[in-house]
Design a protein around this motif. Structure first.
Motif, mmCIF file in Angstrom:
data_model
loop_
_atom_site.group_PDB
_atom_site.id
_atom_site.type_symbol
_atom_site.label_atom_id
_atom_site.label_comp_id
_atom_site.label_asym_id
_atom_site.label_seq_id
_atom_site.Cartn_x
_atom_site.Cartn_y
_atom_site.Cartn_z
ATOM 1 N N LEU A 17 0.823 -1.203 0.000
ATOM 2 C CA LEU A 17 0.000 0.000 0.000
ATOM 3 C C LEU A 17 0.856 1.252 0.000
ATOM 4 O O LEU A 17 0.596 2.198 -0.754
ATOM 5 N N ALA A 20 2.253 1.754 -3.473
ATOM 6 C CA ALA A 20 1.241 2.225 -4.420
ATOM 7 C C ALA A 20 0.916 3.695 -4.191
ATOM 8 O O ALA A 20 0.808 4.479 -5.153
ATOM 9 N N SER A 92 -8.247 4.768 0.359
ATOM 10 C CA SER A 92 -7.675 3.421 0.325
ATOM 11 C C SER A 92 -7.937 2.707 1.648
ATOM 12 O O SER A 92 -7.014 2.290 2.354
ATOM 13 N N HIS A 116 -8.230 -2.384 -1.955
ATOM 14 C CA HIS A 116 -6.935 -3.057 -1.869
ATOM 15 C C HIS A 116 -7.017 -4.422 -1.203
ATOM 16 O O HIS A 116 -6.009 -5.105 -1.082
ATOM 17 N N GLU A 117 -8.200 -4.799 -0.744
ATOM 18 C CA GLU A 117 -8.336 -6.081 -0.083
ATOM 19 C C GLU A 117 -9.686 -6.696 -0.428
ATOM 20 O O GLU A 117 -10.550 -6.036 -0.989
ATOM 21 N N CYS A 157 -11.070 -1.375 -8.558
ATOM 22 C CA CYS A 157 -10.408 -2.640 -8.232
ATOM 23 C C CYS A 157 -9.213 -2.836 -9.166
ATOM 24 O O CYS A 157 -9.236 -2.412 -10.323
ATOM 25 N N THR A 158 -8.193 -3.507 -8.661
ATOM 26 C CA THR A 158 -6.952 -3.641 -9.423
ATOM 27 C C THR A 158 -6.888 -4.921 -10.261
ATOM 28 O O THR A 158 -6.025 -5.042 -11.125
ATOM 29 N N LEU A 179 -2.390 -2.092 -10.790
ATOM 30 C CA LEU A 179 -1.252 -1.353 -10.261
ATOM 31 C C LEU A 179 -0.053 -1.585 -11.167
ATOM 32 O O LEU A 179 -0.160 -2.223 -12.213
ATOM 33 N N THR A 291 -5.092 -9.269 -3.535
ATOM 34 C CA THR A 291 -5.910 -8.744 -4.632
ATOM 35 C C THR A 291 -5.074 -8.261 -5.811
ATOM 36 O O THR A 291 -5.615 -7.980 -6.872
#
Length: 385
Positions: A17, A20, A92, A116-117, A157-158, A179, A291
């Motif tokens: 995190l 990012a 985030s 992120h999760e 969402c990534t 990301l 994720t």
């Protein structure tokens, strides 16, 4: 745009995190925007950095997490947001900061929540030695995810894997942006014979795990894989880079089993991490609820293939530049052996080629598209909020 970013559950050392946030902020600033990051820390601070303005508010450590801090002074944060008058809000944290989405809506500020999760995954982890039923986990996750989606203009969402718990309940304000990775810092040329000599002086297989040593990362799977490799008479050395609440237990387990394992704690020098990544034979990312997996992508950029948990999002990220493993030590040991049997030049080239599809520039552009796509035109700020 003044993009005010909020983040929780951050430690004093690096992590996915934190990486990012830094890279996105740097990209926003380079694109001519005004990023402001608000995050918890040990003490209050306010400074201009290479990623824009960073405001740290003193926040407590969450017990049992190995150092994660959170923002808890809601009224103080609300006043700060009002003073900053953002053009966009980027959050985030989908749990303790969900209320900021409602603040943004009342203030007329377009908002993006970055997931992120996965609640599906986190709620499904054993708690107190017991695991909730899949039916209960799904019901709770669906209710909380619906509340999150209703609180923000956009949910970002990534990976497709990360998005599926939102698509399951019909969320229609969903975007997907992967990301990225620093392709210059993490590069095969960082390969360093001195690193191999330090950890694997007799030519042993060098297996690297780079993550927080916490329950959701399942680092015990790496020890189990190393034990399996020893049973197969494969000389292997494990290197764990990271700290966390499971560290002491892992040290004890490794010593009791007589495994060759080094614990490097947190390596503050990112170039040193890059050397480790490029010098390892295999990187193992065993977390079942990842994720995206920035460390795995950094390994690929370094030319090192990755063994990942089949139940996570990482198979989607690494594709054929790595292998997905199921179960415990046997499955991960099988995947490690299969990867290193591939010709070294081929497996390292495939890893690098896969990583080159994820430059941070593309991530920054995708996040900015998401911000531009929501809300009122910039300049129509409400006053008195």
């Amino acid at each position: 745009m003044r993009i005010v970013r909020l983040a929780n559950f951050i430690t004093g050392s690096s992590g996915g995190l934190r990486t990012a946030l830094r890279e996105l902020g740097t990209g926003y600033l380079a694109a001519g925007h005004e990023p402001v990051l608000i995050m918890p820390g040990a003490v209050d601070s306010d400074e201009q950095t290479g990623q824009g303005r960073v405001i740290t508010l003193a926040g407590p450590v969450v017990p049992g997490t190995g150092g994660y801090r959170v923002l808890v002074a809601r009224s103080r944060l609300r006043r700060l947001l009002t003073e900053l008058a953002p053009d966009r809000l980027e959050v985030s944290d989908r749990t303790t900061l969900r209320w900021t989405g409602r603040w943004a809506r009342r203030a007329g500020v377009p908002s993006v929540m970055v997931s992120h999760e996965t609640l599906d995954g986190l709620l499904g982890l054993p708690f107190g030695g017991r695991r909730a039923s899949a039916r209960l986990t799904t019901r709770v996750a669906d209710r909380l995810n619906a509340a999150t989606a209703a609180s923000f203009d956009t949910v970002l969402c990534t990976t497709g894997w990360a998005a599926r718990e939102f698509t399951r309940i019909g969320v229609d304000n969903l975007v997907r942006v992967p990301l990225g990775v620093d392709l210059e810092r993490f590069h095969p040329r960082r390969h360093d014979p001195a690193v191999r000599q330090r950890y694997a002086p007799d030519g042993e297989l060098l297996v690297l795990h780079c993550a927080r040593l916490s329950a959701e990362k399942c680092p015990e799977r790496v020890l189990a894989a190393l034990a399996q490799l020893r049973r197969r008479r494969v000389a292997a050395v494990g290197v764990f880079v990271g700290t966390g609440p499971r560290q002491a237990g892992l040290r004890e387990q490794a010593a009791a089993a007589g495994l060759a394992v080094h614990f490097a704690n947190y390596v503050d020098d990112r170039t040193e991490i890059a050397r480790l990544m490029a010098s390892a034979d295999v990187v193992v990312a065993p977390g079942p609820v990842e994720t995206f997996g920035l460390a795995a992508l950094e390994a690929l950029a370094s030319g090192t293939p990755v063994v990942v948990a089949a139940e996570s999002a990482l198979p989607e990220v690494v594709a054929d530049a790595g292998l997905a493993a199921t179960g415990g030590g046997v499955g991960f040991a099988d995947a490690i052996v299969e990867l290193v049997r591939r010709p070294e030049s081929a497996r390292r080239s495939a890893a690098r080629a896969r990583a080159e599809r994820f430059p941070w520039s593309a991530s920054v552009a995708g996040f900015l598209r998401a911000h531009r796509a929501v809300g009122a035109p910039v300049g129509l700020r409400l006053t008195g909020r």
